[in-house]
Write an enzyme that holds these catalytic residues in place. Structure first.
Site, PDB file in Angstrom:
ATOM      1  N   LYS A  98      12.021 -10.760  48.966  1.00  0.00           N
ATOM      2  CA  LYS A  98      12.403 -10.102  47.716  1.00  0.00           C
ATOM      3  C   LYS A  98      11.885  -8.670  47.742  1.00  0.00           C
ATOM      4  O   LYS A  98      10.672  -8.428  47.773  1.00  0.00           O
ATOM      5  CB  LYS A  98      11.807 -10.837  46.511  1.00  0.00           C
ATOM      6  N   GLY A 159       6.391  -8.098  32.913  1.00  0.00           N
ATOM      7  CA  GLY A 159       5.190  -8.444  32.154  1.00  0.00           C
ATOM      8  C   GLY A 159       5.261  -8.146  30.673  1.00  0.00           C
ATOM      9  O   GLY A 159       4.283  -8.332  29.955  1.00  0.00           O
ATOM     10  N   ALA A 185      12.178 -10.637  35.684  1.00  0.00           N
ATOM     11  CA  ALA A 185      11.338  -9.811  34.809  1.00  0.00           C
ATOM     12  C   ALA A 185      11.854  -9.790  33.382  1.00  0.00           C
ATOM     13  O   ALA A 185      13.039  -9.611  33.146  1.00  0.00           O
ATOM     14  CB  ALA A 185      11.219  -8.373  35.296  1.00  0.00           C
ATOM     15  N   GLY A 186      10.947  -9.984  32.445  1.00  0.00           N
ATOM     16  CA  GLY A 186      11.268  -9.816  31.041  1.00  0.00           C
ATOM     17  C   GLY A 186      11.209 -11.084  30.219  1.00  0.00           C
ATOM     18  O   GLY A 186      11.069 -11.021  29.002  1.00  0.00           O
ATOM     19  N   ASN A 207       6.901 -14.727  36.043  1.00  0.00           N
ATOM     20  CA  ASN A 207       5.502 -14.872  36.420  1.00  0.00           C
ATOM     21  C   ASN A 207       4.608 -14.853  35.184  1.00  0.00           C
ATOM     22  O   ASN A 207       3.992 -15.841  34.832  1.00  0.00           O
ATOM     23  CB  ASN A 207       5.096 -13.767  37.404  1.00  0.00           C
ATOM     24  N   THR A 208       4.567 -13.710  34.495  1.00  0.00           N
ATOM     25  CA  THR A 208       3.656 -13.565  33.360  1.00  0.00           C
ATOM     26  C   THR A 208       3.883 -14.591  32.263  1.00  0.00           C
ATOM     27  O   THR A 208       2.924 -15.081  31.662  1.00  0.00           O
ATOM     28  CB  THR A 208       3.795 -12.147  32.756  1.00  0.00           C
TER      29      THR A 208
END
Lengths: 255, 255, 255, 255
Positions: A98, A159, A185-186, A207-208
């Site tokens: 990635k 994040g 993301a988001g 992830n976050t």
């Protein structure tokens, strides 16, 4: 069974998870298992893949059981990104990668021209490139045409947990794509992941949202269910929205 | 195990489904099974509960296996609603009921004064009343104080599929309630159900979103997963939203 | 010229402003002037209308120049509200009034049954009643049928500045109304006011959005322009929304 | 007086309008006048600037009274765009220009690499370049650093009327910019324009929202008021949003 294929490999889980912000590798491993993910994206520059004197990710998460997807988190130039992925290939033989080339620290948005340049270099070296990109459909198309094997537009700043900010763009990218599209993301909570899948995405990477939930393991389970829910709802074909109420049956037919 | 209790009965599924708009009772039964619901709300005035010469709902859906929740769909006065539920009690012994007294055909919104009046009558006769209501927190509180055993505010017009229009009001109702709060009406797709649960609802009731999906059985499965996802996300405690990106780890620590 | 008529009086400004939270009456008067409002709603229980030993509102804002609309802010019962408006009528001869009967302190939402009861009493005593209400179309219709001369549904909690939370309900109220509909409460900034007017409202009442802006006088001017903008956009008939881009002219016709 | 300056020229109106989709030049001229705009962007490839045998734009709209801003609507390559603007400079001496290089017909989104390349060529030839771009803050920054005199991110696809899809990105672009930022494309009605200005934009450019309103002249007036309202609200500093109601004054102080 419902699945998606990227670079010739087929996956049934459409949830991809990361390796950042967890308390330790053990929690990371437990969240991964709870999530049902088959792919874990590994921040090569942050995760210990090679030093046997320190805790190593592979001691907690088995690369034979999960697909490791090395990423270039923290790289701000094409050269940095390429160098990082070469190291990963040497360390673990990974060539499905990635790519992310960041534009600045405040947004962690991709630098798209550097991303394109890095993708070119990586493709030439035989990597299979899944690519983090802005939600610009024109640039997404270009990355696909270059040979990237998956398009990974951002839903919101990394994040931030804000959820998909521009569903119109994600929809436009999906409509035109011939390779998998994964929102990267988001996502902040379960419904955000469901919304991504309802738009027709092939998968969601996060992830976050898991690592910084109060209970990461439970949130990993929530995200598993949310991605499945969104996917099934997409396949099931939702009811149309209506401006007014619609009774269950002709009221004239009442007893 | 996570569960909620209404009128002394405990349920692990937080999804409630209906009996309207399906092709036939058989499809209704299959959707119910796919949804994992334990409670099915039955439109007493539309569903054949007593005439053995026609197909009967109970031949397809076993009242011993599922909790039948008779409702007053199609009633526009307190008297009509009360009469309907008395019939239901005679027919099946059901005294846990869902009251709805409609205000007009265009919105199918509740007539709140008539709803309050009907609730008073039903409570006096010993019914356990789950009550469909507007999303007005003041009226919701009043219904709870009268003795209703569950508050069921609408998310959007019945059958509209618009999703929860006013999360502020749903949140206010939940914050003050000491009985279960279930969103009733308005859900259109999986993420809508997840959002309801993330707000802290105890459950979600839906009918059209499943029955009018292209594939109702698959949508029932999607809704099961969505309600579970939203509930787990609520319990897991979502990450805070942030205005800017937040990298996975201090970038200073990069290789 | 575009205008609206309530209780036989015609107004060209569609912005109504309040008397709370200003530094002093002088600032209030300047904001009123900047707003272009013709109607000022006066919290009878908070504003000094009768004691000549203290600063009086009428010394700063001329009741001959502006329509004073006494309101019942702070009243939680029908009796309190009626008593308050009787006092106002005695003090200034005002019989066009704004009724609000609050349900609790946390939301400052109306108690709708008390509101209906108070409206009945006031109408019997010959008041012209503009009525603050929830955004429940069924209750709004009832208030109109009772004889209220304007319906004033809330957009969001008083003083919250959240903007209109449920445009579907506001639209439903407008579609069915034969008296003016004015959004009361919830506006936070200029675009919120424009949105209210674009939905087809006859006017907007606000207080906190102006009084608690950093520069109340400038915000009053902003709100004046926003209400006019939204009204004109409503009358002009907006373009339809489109899923895709639409070039300015056939591209085939290019030079 | 409030104003903004681009390429050394100062404007008090923050609304820029276009030349497409009007019935005829006369209607275009009347809409322009009603809008109060000082800048009109002219699609050089569609508008007759040079053939005296046909109706000419300059016969209806006086280039001495308004700033003509030639644009490259319909250009899909840097070369096309540059050629078009050279023609415009020859025709009218205009060197303040609006660059747009489109990526495809479906979205009319910019092709960002071609846009950057075209900007480079134009800047080298001495043009003052206002540039239509995606809402990617990294690319916006790059265009500013190259020397573009105004950044014009899209709010939504051209002609879609969807309103600003990603306020987060527009905000990020504004926070970092040292040249004017104008939202270009996507506005559908008055509140959309107000929202753009409330985010802190220096101006808004629109065409379809006015030209395809049922009454273009009235919509032009609406947009004038909306841009002014949004700008004043931005300068006035809006009240904070609150989760709960906030009464006008301590209720303890009631009569």
């Amino acid at each position: 069974e419902d699945s998606f294929t990227v670079a010739g490999r087929t996956f049934t889980s459409r949830l991809l998870v990361g390796t950042g912000k967890y308390k330790d590798y053990e929690q990371n491993a437990r969240a991964l298992e709870a999530s049902g993910a088959e792919i874990i994206t590994v921040a090569v520059r942050r995760v210990n893949l090679t030093d046997p004197d320190k805790p190593m990710l592979v001691d907690f998460i088995d690369p034979k059981k999960y697909t490791f997807l090395p990423n270039t988190a923290g790289c701000f130039t094409a050269e940095d990104a390429v160098r990082t992925l070469r190291l990963a290939r040497e360390a673990g033989g990974w060539d499905l990668v990635k790519l992310e080339v960041l534009g600045d620290q405040k947004t962690l948005y991709p630098d798209m021209p550097e991303t394109v340049r890095a993708a070119e270099m990586l493709l030439k070296e035989g990597f299979q490139v899944m690519v983090y990109c802005s939600d610009d459909p024109i640039q997404a198309k270009r990355l696909e045409e270059m040979g990237c094997c998956a398009i990974m537009p951002l839903g919101a700043p990394i994040g931030s947990g804000l959820g998909i900010q521009n569903p119109v763009n994600i929809r436009l990218i999906i409509e035109q794509a011939n390779v998998p599209v994964l929102v990267d993301a988001g996502v902040g909570t379960a419904s955000d992941a469901a919304i991504a899948m309802e738009l027709g995405c092939d998968g969601v990477l996060m992830n976050t949202a898991i690592a910084e939930a109060r209970d990461p393991i439970l949130m990993a389970r929530a995200m598993k269910a949310a991605v499945e829910a969104g996917r099934m709802a997409y396949l099931a074909g939702r009811m149309p929205k209506k401006k007014y109420a619609d009774p269950s049956s002709p009221l004239g037919g009442l007893i």
